[in-house]
Motif scaffolding. Structure first.
Motif, PDB file in Angstrom:
ATOM      1  N   GLY A 346       0.826  -1.209   0.000  1.00 41.16           N
ATOM      2  CA  GLY A 346       0.000   0.000   0.000  1.00 41.16           C
ATOM      3  C   GLY A 346       0.860   1.259   0.000  1.00 41.16           C
ATOM      4  O   GLY A 346       0.623   2.195  -0.764  1.00 41.16           O
ATOM      5  N   LEU A 347       1.875   1.277   0.861  1.00 40.41           N
ATOM      6  CA  LEU A 347       2.810   2.414   0.918  1.00 40.41           C
ATOM      7  C   LEU A 347       3.463   2.647  -0.440  1.00 40.41           C
ATOM      8  O   LEU A 347       3.603   3.786  -0.890  1.00 40.41           O
ATOM      9  CB  LEU A 347       3.921   2.120   1.922  1.00 40.41           C
ATOM     10  CG  LEU A 347       3.804   2.675   3.319  1.00 40.41           C
ATOM     11  CD1 LEU A 347       5.003   2.234   4.140  1.00 40.41           C
ATOM     12  CD2 LEU A 347       3.738   4.191   3.291  1.00 40.41           C
ATOM     13  N   MET A 348       3.875   1.558  -1.089  1.00 42.68           N
ATOM     14  CA  MET A 348       4.550   1.668  -2.387  1.00 42.68           C
ATOM     15  C   MET A 348       3.588   2.223  -3.437  1.00 42.68           C
ATOM     16  O   MET A 348       3.945   3.110  -4.210  1.00 42.68           O
ATOM     17  CB  MET A 348       5.048   0.290  -2.852  1.00 42.68           C
ATOM     18  CG  MET A 348       6.102  -0.342  -1.981  1.00 42.68           C
ATOM     19  SD  MET A 348       7.566   0.693  -1.785  1.00 42.68           S
ATOM     20  CE  MET A 348       7.519   1.048  -0.043  1.00 42.68           C
ATOM     21  N   ILE A 349       2.362   1.701  -3.451  1.00 40.87           N
ATOM     22  CA  ILE A 349       1.387   2.143  -4.446  1.00 40.87           C
ATOM     23  C   ILE A 349       1.082   3.628  -4.246  1.00 40.87           C
ATOM     24  O   ILE A 349       1.006   4.396  -5.204  1.00 40.87           O
ATOM     25  CB  ILE A 349       0.109   1.287  -4.345  1.00 40.87           C
ATOM     26  CG1 ILE A 349       0.419  -0.133  -4.823  1.00 40.87           C
ATOM     27  CG2 ILE A 349      -1.023   1.889  -5.159  1.00 40.87           C
ATOM     28  CD1 ILE A 349      -0.656  -1.138  -4.511  1.00 40.87           C
ATOM     29  N   ARG A 350       0.944   4.038  -2.988  1.00 40.46           N
ATOM     30  CA  ARG A 350       0.683   5.456  -2.714  1.00 40.46           C
ATOM     31  C   ARG A 350       1.868   6.320  -3.120  1.00 40.46           C
ATOM     32  O   ARG A 350       1.711   7.354  -3.743  1.00 40.46           O
ATOM     33  CB  ARG A 350       0.387   5.676  -1.229  1.00 40.46           C
ATOM     34  CG  ARG A 350      -0.852   4.974  -0.755  1.00 40.46           C
ATOM     35  CD  ARG A 350      -1.489   5.653   0.432  1.00 40.46           C
ATOM     36  NE  ARG A 350      -0.658   5.696   1.621  1.00 40.46           N
ATOM     37  CZ  ARG A 350      -0.447   4.645   2.404  1.00 40.46           C
ATOM     38  NH1 ARG A 350      -0.942   3.463   2.100  1.00 40.46           N
ATOM     39  NH2 ARG A 350       0.289   4.760   3.488  1.00 40.46           N
ATOM     40  N   GLY A 351       3.070   5.877  -2.725  1.00 40.56           N
ATOM     41  CA  GLY A 351       4.262   6.652  -3.031  1.00 40.56           C
ATOM     42  C   GLY A 351       4.472   6.808  -4.533  1.00 40.56           C
ATOM     43  O   GLY A 351       4.811   7.891  -5.020  1.00 40.56           O
ATOM     44  N   LEU A 352       4.242   5.727  -5.268  1.00 38.74           N
ATOM     45  CA  LEU A 352       4.391   5.784  -6.725  1.00 38.74           C
ATOM     46  C   LEU A 352       3.329   6.694  -7.333  1.00 38.74           C
ATOM     47  O   LEU A 352       3.598   7.442  -8.271  1.00 38.74           O
ATOM     48  CB  LEU A 352       4.270   4.373  -7.325  1.00 38.74           C
ATOM     49  CG  LEU A 352       5.441   3.413  -7.070  1.00 38.74           C
ATOM     50  CD1 LEU A 352       5.053   1.975  -7.424  1.00 38.74           C
ATOM     51  CD2 LEU A 352       6.669   3.832  -7.864  1.00 38.74           C
ATOM     52  N   ALA A 353       2.104   6.641  -6.779  1.00 43.56           N
ATOM     53  CA  ALA A 353       1.003   7.424  -7.351  1.00 43.56           C
ATOM     54  C   ALA A 353       1.265   8.921  -7.216  1.00 43.56           C
ATOM     55  O   ALA A 353       0.908   9.703  -8.089  1.00 43.56           O
ATOM     56  CB  ALA A 353      -0.317   7.056  -6.690  1.00 43.56           C
TER      57      ALA A 353
END
Lengths: 490, 490
Positions: A346-353
């Motif tokens: 989730g953190l990765m998806i948010r950070g990438l977004a």
């Protein structure tokens, strides 16, 4: 019209469908005009979407087309279809040509072929050219988002002249707040705000007052990229260029807001193992809703075969047959590993977004996650040790077979043998949990960053893969640790 | 400056930190001014955030404050702090008073107390009043988002007069594109676009040309509500009113874009069982990252106790001791139930976020989900029946104890006894799965809608609750079904 508002936190004139219907039936043109004056188009549209085509048509006959053009665009696809069928050619020509080409292109995209061609025939020659142009760009690119109606002037134009021209033809542009400036070679060179024109001296040129630190994109640029630039640079409108750096369209902020919401809704859907929908929930049929869920559930079921395979073997292994209590902790171990990994994904998806980092930062991010994973694994495993010991003492789990009468009420909790054995169980489970958390955070970092590196949606693949990998990995770690802890049973 | 771009899909003048540093060291004021002319502020800010305070300070001394004010606002909190410490009082006064009050209020919020009060002392009396006013509104309300610098005129003002006034003082307003109109009683009555003024005849009044179908909100309105209205009504700016319907501030679309992203990131965080962060990922320390994960993992671990309790009992029940193979399917059943529920929870969270429906639509939504859950449960259970039969025939799971030599290679797959038994196992597991999917979709609908009804974040509570409820429920359904299928073993 009922000015009472149901929601005290905002202030909007609300409208009752029954009232509109009564105006239509009474042919009260004046009352209808007042509705359009006071109530926003989208609210009127939602009130009348389910009206009979004849009633809808009356609205378009009673109210001038410069008012109803925007209103038409807010109607549901069904209402639009019904109206297009019911309108005369002349009415259709009026309503279509009052709209912006990009809105008409979107409508054409949604319509059945016969109605679409009726709309295209109704469009003026210029608009038809624009629509056909817009329809060529792939969904999800800047080209498909842009409008072809904007204000463009040469950099040598005088401010007074520009204002005069805007006054005479500006109403046709989708945004008049940003004026796009080109040079003599027809290349896009900058923008000027309408306010810059107002503040400028009349004999300055656009070249004197324009902003040169502008950002622009190309027709093929991904819409997600466009949305990120709007946020980063606080834009109201952005130039879209072709391969020769010439301006071919303009994207306005209202379309970008929809893109941001759409993209994030897509991430959210993929994170919950579903296909995203481009239709509002209430317009989805039970079957189309089911279709978005079923493939994922079946794929996960098939992936789950690995878990079944491993668990079946473990469960029948000598060690777990002798210590059946350990099986009761399998879901807890799997859930904790899975949850820890999902947090990181989730953190990765948010950070990438939001562009906090990209796939190229993988080492930096991995190191960061690993450090916090160490802390998390340590604390969660320590807590688990205490909690699992408590569970055994209170008989929540009951190691009845190897140690009869194990629970606290049986009065033998100070039995030294039991004490040692309980601690050993707790240590086994909590150490397994710690390793699973650590492992899961690393995999949870690598999967989405890997997906992004190969230009795939990080949310689409990471979540189901993570669950499967973690379930199997946790079981294997558990088995290996159990053999290490109870070598005489293995 | 390096005009080469790394990203071919967009066009931005990029800037190398080394180059800026060399301009500073050479005291090349002219080169610095060119950088500010061509490169967007946010890109310059990111390039120089890590510079020494003395180098940063040189930029502010070399470049006029009307240019550096916006640039200052884009700097990181650390860079801002270092600068405020290094600046003389006079420099601080200049840079602060060139900014918008809402941006300064945000800066003040981030600064340590001694620097915050230095900034407040530097602010002019008017700005100080505005900042103090803004600091009073609770985080997450319209009041905390709004700016106090906007253009407001009385409805009887002539267009020519208004344009003249905008020209003389418009530069101080955060948005000049929307002009807010009040009546003689000082109540907010409508808005006019800057373009409306340009298209109007000079002796028309604002009352003649203004839009009356405007939406507004109050200082206490939730920022999520504000964001929804911007999207719904395609707004560029919105009026914020006090309890007397007087205009006290204006929210502009760039701030709303950030809110939309922030709110959706929060939903995403909660959906992956984490606390949301208001800092970019790269600025989070390992410990503060861990702190956002640990409480959730421990809470879920504690909730998981119920699963352990039930599984421990089931596993030792007579029926599961006789059919140990059935245990191997526990994770698959739990995962499928959990996944099906998560899909629905995700749908609910998305639908609530974009206002497709609200808590009051619970019955309509529940009926819709139930219909598609029936389809999903039917198809997934049918597939599971076939797949689980296959798993048994191929020996992926191995019912070795009750039926020795069960797998396909042992050549006894046509043994009628085994055939019947295999089918019975598959039927038991797939029917359990179907019921679990159905149940989980219903719970997955009710939890988030229930949370929304009591004004709680639907993503915050639903996900962990759903996992726990579904794990326990699936196990209970499994036990009951197993007793029904194998009454002679129970």
């Amino acid at each position: 019209m009922d000015e009472e508002q149901e929601n005290v936190s905002t202030k909007v004139a609300s409208i009752d469908p029954e009232k509109i219907l009564s105006y239509i039936r009474k042919k009260d043109r004046k009352a209808l005009l007042t509705v359009f004056e006071i109530v926003p188009n989208i609210d009127i549209a939602e009130a009348v979407n389910d009206f009979e085509p004849a009633d809808l048509l009356y609205i378009f006959r009673a109210v001038p087309s410069e008012i109803t053009a925007d209103f038409f665009d807010e109607l549901s696809s069904d209402a639009k279809e019904a109206l297009i069928k019911a309108m005369t050619d002349k009415e259709l020509v009026e309503i279509i040509n009052e709209q912006y080409a990009d809105d008409v292109a979107d409508t054409v995209n949604e319509l059945p072929a016969n109605l679409a061609s009726r709309v295209l025939r109704a469009a003026s020659k210029d608009m038809r050219k624009d629509i056909n142009q817009l329809l060529q760009y792939a969904e999800g690119t800047a080209g498909s988002l842009m409008t072809t109606e904007y204000l463009e002037f040469i950099d040598t134009a005088k401010v007074s002249k520009v204002i005069e021209e805007i006054r005479s033809k500006g109403k046709d542009a989708e945004t008049v707040y940003t004026i796009f400036v080109r040079n003599a070679k027809r290349e896009f060179v900058g923008t000027a705000g309408l306010d810059d024109l107002i503040f400028a001296k009349p004999d300055e040129t656009l070249g004197d007052i324009m902003n040169r630190d502008v950002v622009s994109c190309y027709t093929a640029t991904d819409q997600e990229e466009v949305a990120k630039m709007f946020r980063r640079y606080d834009l109201n409108a952005m130039a879209v260029l072709n391969a020769d750096s010439r301006l071919v369209g303009v994207i306005t902020i209202d379309d970008v807001m929809d893109v941001i919401v759409e993209e994030q809704q897509e991430d959210l859907a993929h994170l919950t193992n579903m296909s995203a929908s481009d239709k509002p929930y209430m317009e989805l049929s039970a079957w189309s809703n089911a279709k978005k869920c079923i493939p994922w559930l079946i794929a996960l079921l098939i992936l789950g075969t690995f878990t079944t395979l491993v668990l079946d073997r473990i469960e029948k292994s000598h060690i777990f047959t002798l210590l059946p209590m350990l099986i009761a902790f399998v879901p807890t171990l799997m859930d904790t590993g899975g949850n820890a990994g999902a947090q990181t994904t989730g953190l990765m998806i948010r950070g990438l977004a939001v562009d906090d980092f990209g796939p190229k930062d993988v080492l930096k991010v991995l190191w960061k996650e690993f450090k916090s994973a160490l802390i998390i694994a340590g604390i969660v495993a320590s807590f688990a040790f205490l909690w699992i010991t408590m569970e055994q003492y209170t008989g929540i789990v009951n190691d009845a077979e190897s140690f009869p009468g194990v629970n606290i009420w049986a009065g033998n909790c100070w039995n030294l043998d039991f004490f040692g054995h309980t601690m050993k169980n707790s240590a086994l489970i909590s150490i397994t949990m710690g390793i699973a958390v650590l492992f899961s955070k690393v995999i949870g970092t690598l999967l989405p960053l890997g997906a992004a590196a190969i230009k795939k949606d990080p949310a689409l693949l990471s979540q189901p893969m993570l669950t499967t990998i973690m379930d199997v990995a946790t079981l294997c770690i558990y088995l290996v640790m159990a053999m290490a802890f109870f070598p005489h049973f293995a």
